[in-house]
Design a protein around this motif. Structure first.
Motif: not given
Length: 141
Positions: A15-18, A55-60, A68-79
């Motif tokens: 998911i995150l890799a893609d 990636p860690s939360v900081d790296a993400m 230039n993407v929404d941080n909350e959305s990116a962290l949701k993909v990580r989760e």
């Protein structure tokens, strides 16, 4: 790295890799381009994009800012990747990912103290305290 770790790492969720790979390719950037702007190495970014490391939360957050993407959305993909990886690997899930999965599960359960739900920050601090307490106990055991 032993053979077990090598085969386990190949089975992480994609998911995150893609997601990360698509962000980079859509901007027509090389791994070196991203690395030079995020203080990461091309090798590490490659591991993220191959699904061999999360990636860690900081790296993400750095990557989200760079792309230039929404941080909350990116962290949701990580989760989502952490949850998916835990489901894929089961008992073979690396301890760090198991711990994050447990944190996500606890956050979704809304643990309360004095009738008030714990915030994410309070939950993280409590987890760190418990880890330190366990280390101290193990030291004296």
């Amino acid at each position: 790295m032993n053979a077990k770790n090598s085969s386990t790492r190949k089975q992480f969720s994609t998911i995150l890799a893609d997601y990360l790979s698509n962000l980079r390719h859509n901007k027509k950037l090389s791994l070196a381009d991203v690395a030079s702007q995020t203080d990461m190495t091309p090798q590490v970014i490659g591991l993220y994009e191959k699904g061999k490391r999360i990636p860690s939360v900081d790296a993400m957050s750095k990557l989200a800012k760079f792309y230039n993407v929404d941080n909350e959305s990116a962290l949701k993909v990580r989760e989502d990747a952490i949850i998916d990886t835990t489901q894929i690997l089961g008992e073979d899930t690396p301890p760090a990912i198991k711990n994050e999965y447990a944190m996500l599960s606890l956050r979704n359960q809304q643990i309360t103290i004095d009738g008030k739900p714990l915030t994410s920050e309070e939950l993280e601090k409590a987890t760190e305290f418990i880890k330190a307490l366990r280390q101290k106990q193990n030291k004296f055991s």
